[in-house]
Design a protein around this motif. Structure first.
Motif, PDB file in Angstrom:
ATOM      1  N   GLY A  38     -27.686  60.601 -76.414  1.00 23.85           N
ATOM      2  CA  GLY A  38     -26.787  60.295 -75.310  1.00 23.85           C
ATOM      3  C   GLY A  38     -26.385  58.835 -75.211  1.00 23.85           C
ATOM      4  O   GLY A  38     -25.558  58.475 -74.369  1.00 23.85           O
ATOM      5  N   VAL A  39     -26.949  57.964 -76.053  1.00 23.47           N
ATOM      6  CA  VAL A  39     -26.572  56.548 -76.048  1.00 23.47           C
ATOM      7  C   VAL A  39     -25.309  56.367 -76.868  1.00 23.47           C
ATOM      8  O   VAL A  39     -25.211  56.807 -78.017  1.00 23.47           O
ATOM      9  N   SER A  40     -24.316  55.726 -76.281  1.00 25.16           N
ATOM     10  CA  SER A  40     -23.047  55.497 -76.959  1.00 25.16           C
ATOM     11  C   SER A  40     -22.875  54.017 -77.271  1.00 25.16           C
ATOM     12  O   SER A  40     -23.651  53.168 -76.810  1.00 25.16           O
ATOM     13  N   ALA A  41     -21.841  53.713 -78.040  1.00 26.14           N
ATOM     14  CA  ALA A  41     -21.556  52.322 -78.387  1.00 26.14           C
ATOM     15  C   ALA A  41     -21.270  51.493 -77.141  1.00 26.14           C
ATOM     16  O   ALA A  41     -21.620  50.306 -77.088  1.00 26.14           O
ATOM     17  N   LYS A  42     -20.674  52.114 -76.117  1.00 32.42           N
ATOM     18  CA  LYS A  42     -20.392  51.388 -74.878  1.00 32.42           C
ATOM     19  C   LYS A  42     -21.657  51.052 -74.106  1.00 32.42           C
ATOM     20  O   LYS A  42     -21.655  50.139 -73.281  1.00 32.42           O
ATOM     21  N   ASP A  43     -22.738  51.795 -74.387  1.00 30.01           N
ATOM     22  CA  ASP A  43     -24.021  51.477 -73.759  1.00 30.01           C
ATOM     23  C   ASP A  43     -24.714  50.311 -74.460  1.00 30.01           C
ATOM     24  O   ASP A  43     -25.599  49.671 -73.882  1.00 30.01           O
ATOM     25  N   VAL A  44     -24.328  50.068 -75.696  1.00 30.83           N
ATOM     26  CA  VAL A  44     -24.921  48.983 -76.477  1.00 30.83           C
ATOM     27  C   VAL A  44     -24.113  47.697 -76.313  1.00 30.83           C
ATOM     28  O   VAL A  44     -24.671  46.623 -76.087  1.00 30.83           O
ATOM     29  N   LEU A  45     -22.793  47.817 -76.423  1.00 27.15           N
ATOM     30  CA  LEU A  45     -21.904  46.676 -76.212  1.00 27.15           C
ATOM     31  C   LEU A  45     -21.145  46.946 -74.912  1.00 27.15           C
ATOM     32  O   LEU A  45     -20.167  47.692 -74.867  1.00 27.15           O
ATOM     33  N   VAL A  46     -21.640  46.325 -73.851  1.00 29.27           N
ATOM     34  CA  VAL A  46     -21.247  46.685 -72.487  1.00 29.27           C
ATOM     35  C   VAL A  46     -20.186  45.725 -71.965  1.00 29.27           C
ATOM     36  O   VAL A  46     -20.287  44.502 -72.142  1.00 29.27           O
ATOM     37  N   THR A  47     -19.182  46.290 -71.303  1.00 29.43           N
ATOM     38  CA  THR A  47     -18.218  45.471 -70.574  1.00 29.43           C
ATOM     39  C   THR A  47     -18.825  45.075 -69.236  1.00 29.43           C
ATOM     40  O   THR A  47     -19.299  45.920 -68.478  1.00 29.43           O
ATOM     41  N   ALA A  48     -18.863  43.770 -68.968  1.00 31.31           N
ATOM     42  CA  ALA A  48     -19.441  43.237 -67.732  1.00 31.31           C
ATOM     43  C   ALA A  48     -18.382  42.418 -67.020  1.00 31.31           C
ATOM     44  O   ALA A  48     -17.365  42.057 -67.612  1.00 31.31           O
ATOM     45  N   PRO A  49     -18.572  42.125 -65.741  1.00 30.93           N
ATOM     46  CA  PRO A  49     -17.610  41.279 -65.031  1.00 30.93           C
ATOM     47  C   PRO A  49     -17.418  39.938 -65.745  1.00 30.93           C
ATOM     48  O   PRO A  49     -18.359  39.171 -65.904  1.00 30.93           O
TER      49      PRO A  49
END
Length: 281
Positions: free
Chosen positions: A86-97
């Motif tokens: 269930g871990v995706s690339a977006k969970d590894v490289l996260v968009t933050a404020p």
């Protein structure tokens, strides 16, 4: 995720390399890897990629590079049989404020491990556990496989980081040599120090250690020659004279009889030289 920056850049997910070939995405990955688990502002990425004159499309282009990195991370996750479901690339490289975060996920970062071991080594030095300090600092330095980010074309922000890392490496090296000197390993250090003073021709601390190692090995004349070469380099390159501490070491060597193997810690030299080395460290 395992991260190497103390040498060529290396980022791996479950043992699978995540490594873009194009220079600019590599810069983005290098900045993210250096600041693992911390937000890297978009502005810093823009500065790294284009300096003070970014194109109007800079932020859009950064987003494109982030997407490319996520594709590589996603491909690595698919190959990782031991990965968390269930871990995706977006969970590894996260968009933050305001930027992006590369999540380490409990993996190993060589720079974090280096700083941990070096810190333990410094504390051992403070506690006069010189054998422990030498061992810990040696383990820390082994983590370096070359210059930091050796295969990345660094811009201004990364260049600053590389300089900082190289300075921490030199500090750990100096302290490890100091621990070895305290343990009486002066002869074993001569070859290493010969190379180091040639590479860092105006570094007073390393020259002081070389002088002390030579003197304790019964080579007073060579120790004094090291001082003269350093002085010439300082005057010609920087317009400076050697520090008072190093001049005191030179005078102590001039006035002290060359020690025998049973007198390697001659009191006159220790008063001037060891005190200087302890304070400088």
């Amino acid at each position: 995720m395992d991260i190497d920056v103390l040498g060529p850049l290396g980022v791996r997910v479950g043992g699978v390399a995540v490594m873009p070939t194009a220079p600019k995405p590599r810069k983005v990955l290098a900045l993210l890897a250096l600041h693992v688990d911390r937000v890297v502002p978009v502005g810093l990425l823009v500065e790294e990629l284009w300096g003070e004159r970014p194109p109007r499309s800079a932020r859009t282009t950064v987003q494109t590079y982030i997407l490319q990195l996520r594709e590589l991370i996603g491909a690595a996750l698919e190959q990782d049989a031991q990965g968390v479901e269930g871990v995706s690339a977006k969970d590894v490289l996260v968009t933050a404020p305001g930027g992006y975060v590369l999540r380490g996920g409990g993996g190993v970062s060589d720079v974090v491990e280096f700083e941990r071991l070096a810190g333990m080594g410094y504390r051992a030095m403070d506690g006069e556990d010189f054998a422990g300090a030498a061992r810990l600092l040696r383990e820390a330095l082994v983590l370096w496989s070359g210059s930091a980010l050796a295969d990345v074309r660094v811009g201004s922000p990364l260049e600053m980081e590389v300089r900082r890392l190289e300075e921490t490496r030199l500090c750990a090296l100096y302290q490890r040599i100091e621990a070895d000197l305290r343990l009486g390993r002066h002869r074993e250090l001569l070859g290493e120090l010969t190379v180091l003073v040639s590479r860092y021709r105006t570094h007073e601390n390393l020259h002081g250690q070389f002088m002390l190692a030579l003197f304790r090995s019964g080579r007073r004349g060579e120790a004094l020659s090291v001082y003269q070469r350093l002085r010439q380099a300082l005057v010609s390159d920087l317009g400076l004279e050697p520090s008072p501490e190093l001049r005191r070491l030179q005078q102590a060597i001039l006035k002290t009889t060359v020690p025998t193997p049973h007198d390697a810690r001659s009191e006159a030299v220790n008063v001037g030289a060891r005190d200087r080395l302890a304070r400088v460290g």
